[in-house]
Motif scaffolding. Sequence first.
Motif, PDB file in Angstrom:
ATOM      1  N   LEU A  90     -15.175  36.610 -49.435  1.00 38.96           N
ATOM      2  CA  LEU A  90     -13.916  36.856 -48.874  1.00 38.96           C
ATOM      3  C   LEU A  90     -13.567  35.770 -47.750  1.00 38.96           C
ATOM      4  N   ARG A  91     -12.557  35.316 -47.556  1.00 39.62           N
ATOM      5  CA  ARG A  91     -12.213  34.641 -46.444  1.00 39.62           C
ATOM      6  C   ARG A  91     -11.139  35.214 -45.527  1.00 39.62           C
ATOM      7  N   GLY A  92     -11.489  35.781 -44.411  1.00 39.44           N
ATOM      8  CA  GLY A  92     -10.835  36.423 -43.541  1.00 39.44           C
ATOM      9  C   GLY A  92      -9.857  35.531 -42.672  1.00 39.44           C
ATOM     10  N   PRO A  93      -9.144  36.192 -41.778  1.00 37.95           N
ATOM     11  CA  PRO A  93      -8.264  35.384 -40.681  1.00 37.95           C
ATOM     12  C   PRO A  93      -9.010  34.424 -39.943  1.00 37.95           C
ATOM     13  N   ASP A  94     -10.423  34.622 -39.799  1.00 32.08           N
ATOM     14  CA  ASP A  94     -11.174  33.786 -38.557  1.00 32.08           C
ATOM     15  C   ASP A  94     -12.381  33.412 -39.392  1.00 32.08           C
ATOM     16  N   ARG A  95     -13.087  34.194 -40.308  1.00 26.52           N
ATOM     17  CA  ARG A  95     -14.454  33.766 -40.810  1.00 26.52           C
ATOM     18  C   ARG A  95     -14.421  34.076 -42.260  1.00 26.52           C
ATOM     19  N   ALA A  96     -15.395  33.427 -43.072  1.00 30.13           N
ATOM     20  CA  ALA A  96     -15.772  33.868 -44.382  1.00 30.13           C
ATOM     21  C   ALA A  96     -16.957  34.526 -44.490  1.00 30.13           C
ATOM     22  N   GLY A  97     -17.370  35.361 -45.632  1.00 29.65           N
ATOM     23  CA  GLY A  97     -18.582  35.938 -45.898  1.00 29.65           C
ATOM     24  C   GLY A  97     -18.398  36.871 -46.963  1.00 29.65           C
ATOM     25  N   PHE A  98     -19.459  37.765 -47.199  1.00 33.54           N
ATOM     26  CA  PHE A  98     -19.360  38.621 -48.349  1.00 33.54           C
ATOM     27  C   PHE A  98     -19.365  40.140 -47.626  1.00 33.54           C
ATOM     28  N   ALA A  99     -18.504  40.899 -48.440  1.00 33.58           N
ATOM     29  CA  ALA A  99     -18.180  42.388 -48.232  1.00 33.58           C
ATOM     30  C   ALA A  99     -18.349  43.263 -49.291  1.00 33.58           C
ATOM     31  N   ILE A 100     -18.407  44.607 -49.147  1.00 31.76           N
ATOM     32  CA  ILE A 100     -18.441  45.243 -50.313  1.00 31.76           C
ATOM     33  C   ILE A 100     -17.116  45.655 -50.853  1.00 31.76           C
ATOM     34  N   VAL A 101     -17.166  45.423 -52.130  1.00 30.48           N
ATOM     35  CA  VAL A 101     -15.842  45.665 -52.835  1.00 30.48           C
ATOM     36  C   VAL A 101     -15.302  46.800 -52.649  1.00 30.48           C
ATOM     37  N   ASP A 102     -15.965  47.970 -52.286  1.00 30.06           N
ATOM     38  CA  ASP A 102     -15.293  49.328 -52.466  1.00 30.06           C
ATOM     39  C   ASP A 102     -14.337  49.538 -51.329  1.00 30.06           C
TER      40      ASP A 102
END
Length: 377
Positions: A143-155
Motif C-alpha cells: 500500500l501507499r498511504g498519505p505519508d509512507r508505503a509498506g505492507f498491510a493485512i488486506v482484511d
Amino acid sequence: MLTLARASARLSCPPGNAVGRLMIVAIVAGVLTACGGMGEAQVPVPAAPTQVAPPAASHIASPTASPSAVAATVADCKSWTGAAAATNASSAAVQHALVVVGALNLRAGPGTDCDRVDSLGFGARVAVHGPPVKRGGYTWQYLRGPDRAGFAIVDALQPVPDEPPTTVPILMYHHIGDEVDRYTVSAGELTQQLRWLKKRGYVSITPTDLHRALFFGLPLPAKPIMLTIDDGNPSTIEFARIVEQEGFRGVYFLNDISRLSPDQIAEFAAQGEICGHTATHADLSVLSTEGQHQEIAGNKLWLESIIGRQVVCFAYPFGAYNEETDDIVAKAGYLIAFDAWHTPASLIDFDRWHLPRIEVNGGLTIDDFRFVLANGS
C-alpha cells in the motif's frame, strides 16, 4: 481477484481525542495492535492459517495479477527484498481502498516480524499496488498511504465506494438474555444479526468516526453501521464478547449507577468507545439547569476518571430533554449526542446533538431486522 474484506478484527486500544491523534503501534503477546485516533482496533495475528476468518463479499480486482501470481507465498520477512517491494510499488495495478479498522500497522514487508514503518487510522485512503502475498496465515498487500508505503493485512481494507454513504443505521440495544422482550435480545439473535451485517459488507464505526466524517471529511466505507448498548447492565459483557467475536466495534452508553466494574468499563473502552448517559439515568426533561448539569457533566467526569481520556459522545436517557439540554451537553465538553427510536441517521441533513438511533427489540426474525435496519423503529 483480490478480496478486501471488512476486517474481522478484535478491538483493543482505547479512543483518543476528537481530532484522532495517531499513537504508538506495537506487537504484544503475538497480537498486532494498532492504536489510532478514536475508535481503535487491532488485527489479530493467528498462530496458524486455520484461524483466518473467511473473506467477506467486497472485492478489489488486481488486473495485472495472473492466477499464479495472486497470493504468492513468502517464507520470511527477509526473503522479501527491497527490489521485490519496488516491483509491487511500480505495478500498473493501482486501486484505492479505505482502512476499516481503528488503525492499522504498515510494515516494511509482508509479516509481523517485518519492521513497522507507519500506522494508518480508520478511514485512511490508500493506493493498492501489485499482487497480494500470503504469509503467516494472512494475505498482505503493498500500500501507499498519505505519508509512507509498506505492507498491510488486506482484511483491514475495503474498496473506496463509488458514492459516499448518505445514511448510517445506529442500532440501540439494552440487554442480552434468554427471555426476549422489547429490551432483551438473545445472544443467538445478536450473533445472527451481526453475521448478516458482516456478510453484506457492513463496517462498524464509532461516534468519533462519525464526528470526524461529519465535520472533518473523514471518508466512510459504503455501509457504515454503529452498534450501541445502553445503561451498563451485566449482560453488556455478553454484548461486548459477541460484538468483538464477530469483528465489530461496540459503543457503550454508561451511567454512574451501572453494575459494571471500572475494569470492565476500561476494557469496553479498549474494544470500542465509551459514551455518557447521565449519572443516574435521569429524565433530563424534568430537571433544573443545575440538575441537568450535575447529571451530564458529572457522568462525563466519572467516566473519564476510569478510562483516562476524553469522553466525547452522549445519549439522552429515555430520549428525553428540554430546551436547555443541548447547551448543557455542549458546555460539558461533548462533541456529539444521540436520541432514540427513529430512522437511520442522515449524513447530509443532521443535528449533531440529536442523531437518531434505531431500537432493536428481542424476537425479531432476520427479515424483521432487515426492515428495521432500513426503516427505523
